[in-house]
Scaffold this active site. Sequence first.
Site, PDB file in Angstrom:
ATOM      1  N   LYS A   1       0.844  -1.067   0.055  1.00 55.95           N
ATOM      2  CA  LYS A   1      -0.092   0.056  -0.070  1.00 55.95           C
ATOM      3  C   LYS A   1       0.832   1.303   0.101  1.00 55.95           C
ATOM      4  O   LYS A   1       0.403   2.324  -0.373  1.00 55.95           O
ATOM      5  CB  LYS A   1      -0.931   0.035   1.249  1.00 55.95           C
ATOM      6  CG  LYS A   1      -2.059  -1.079   0.978  1.00 55.95           C
ATOM      7  CD  LYS A   1      -3.394  -0.614   1.247  1.00 55.95           C
ATOM      8  CE  LYS A   1      -4.385  -1.658   0.566  1.00 55.95           C
ATOM      9  NZ  LYS A   1      -5.773  -1.778   1.056  1.00 55.95           N
TER      10      LYS A   1
ATOM     11  N   LYS B   1      -3.132 -10.627  -6.254  1.00 53.17           N
ATOM     12  CA  LYS B   1      -4.351 -10.884  -5.922  1.00 53.17           C
ATOM     13  C   LYS B   1      -5.335 -10.142  -6.504  1.00 53.17           C
ATOM     14  O   LYS B   1      -5.071  -8.982  -6.813  1.00 53.17           O
ATOM     15  CB  LYS B   1      -4.299 -10.879  -4.327  1.00 53.17           C
ATOM     16  CG  LYS B   1      -4.615  -9.759  -3.702  1.00 53.17           C
ATOM     17  CD  LYS B   1      -5.171  -9.786  -2.392  1.00 53.17           C
ATOM     18  CE  LYS B   1      -5.419  -8.401  -1.955  1.00 53.17           C
ATOM     19  NZ  LYS B   1      -6.300  -8.098  -0.627  1.00 53.17           N
TER      20      LYS B   1
ATOM     21  N   LYS C   1     -10.009  -4.937  -4.986  1.00 50.05           N
ATOM     22  CA  LYS C   1     -11.152  -4.083  -5.217  1.00 50.05           C
ATOM     23  C   LYS C   1     -10.670  -2.386  -5.647  1.00 50.05           C
ATOM     24  O   LYS C   1     -11.550  -1.745  -6.046  1.00 50.05           O
ATOM     25  CB  LYS C   1     -12.389  -4.065  -4.012  1.00 50.05           C
ATOM     26  CG  LYS C   1     -11.900  -3.754  -2.723  1.00 50.05           C
ATOM     27  CD  LYS C   1     -13.452  -3.786  -2.139  1.00 50.05           C
ATOM     28  CE  LYS C   1     -13.098  -4.313  -0.676  1.00 50.05           C
ATOM     29  NZ  LYS C   1     -12.165  -3.492   0.225  1.00 50.05           N
TER      30      LYS C   1
END
Length: 333
Positions: free
Chosen positions: A114, A196, A199
């Site tokens: 992130k 992965k 969203k």
Amino acid sequence: MEAKKRIFSGIQPTGNLTLGNYIGALRNFSLLQDEYDCLYSIVDLHAITVRQNPAELRKACLRTLAIFLASGLDPEKNIIYFQSHVHQHAELSWILNCFTYMGELSRMTQFKDKSQKHADNINAGLFTYPVLMAADILLYQTDLVPIGADQKQHLELARNVADRFNKIYGDVFVVPEGYFPKVGARVMSLQEPTRKMSKSDPEDTYIAILDNPDIIRKKLRRAITDSESEVRFDPENKPGVSNLMSILSALSGKSMEAIQADFANTGYGAFKDAVADAVISALEPIQKRYAEISADKEYLQKVLTSGAERADAIARRTMRKVRKKVGLAPLEL
Ligand code: ATP
Ligand code: LTN
């Protein structure tokens, strides 16, 4: 009668919930609701570790609540609520921050990912995100945490923090275990099958739980495979095909061998169509219920008020114990 074991899990209300969220987590929530005493939280405080548009976030929170209910979660059997409505999450999180090491947090791969994705906003909340997750879990004396494989490292941290705290103060927290799906614990991106499905990535990389059948079919037809035509489970050399096989297996219950045999001579077209059929038939009933539930504001209101009250009653008991153990003075001397 023996008390039921407790389950806690959370999903962030960021964007559109995906097929990965469904297979990795949400689907298990409703399968577990009869056997366990479950809390399912929409973790809005986690969502703001990344900058969110306030109006969008508010909408995504309600959408997530409606998806929880539409996926079959019964709000009487389970405690369904927003994390920010139960102030003890933030309170326990602070205390646990004082029992978590910088070194432990710097090893978290989600933080590294992130930070790369949001290089302009590497805030302290993003760094201590796993501590808030530990607080979520430990607050309710949770036995079992149904999650996807990407959250394994965070769960391990929660276990270590609980253990450390217990070693100092005696048995305060239950040390939780993870509960992972046998197939589909890590659904991969349709366009980059070595990452992965997420969203917060571009639309064509994931299937949203609310995508209509045409879109689902289109996205799956365009999913990256390889230049062969053999349907064979080999995640290393055939990550795209293996990912689609995992999706089909998770939704149909068929083994990889059976799937391989079914599509031995068909090529990828028919295989992708079969995956689309399975995804559509799993998601269609949820989408129908979603349409009804999301229109019923009164019902949603009732669910979230009662969820917050019931969660608060449990959280309060843990906090009383924790405050006392660490030596914080009570309000009434
Ligand atoms: P984002 O991509 O926005 O960071 P996310 O979808 O990874 O979000 P959450 O919404 O918090 O994160 O995930 C909720 C649950 O869904 C977690 O238990 C997580 O492990 C599971 N999950 C998320 N993505 C996948 C995936 N691709 N495969 C399997 N499980 C997943
Ligand atoms: N970090 C998780 C979401 C999450 C969670 C939790 C999951 C927050 N708190 C507690 C299980 C238990 C994620 O990003 N997938």
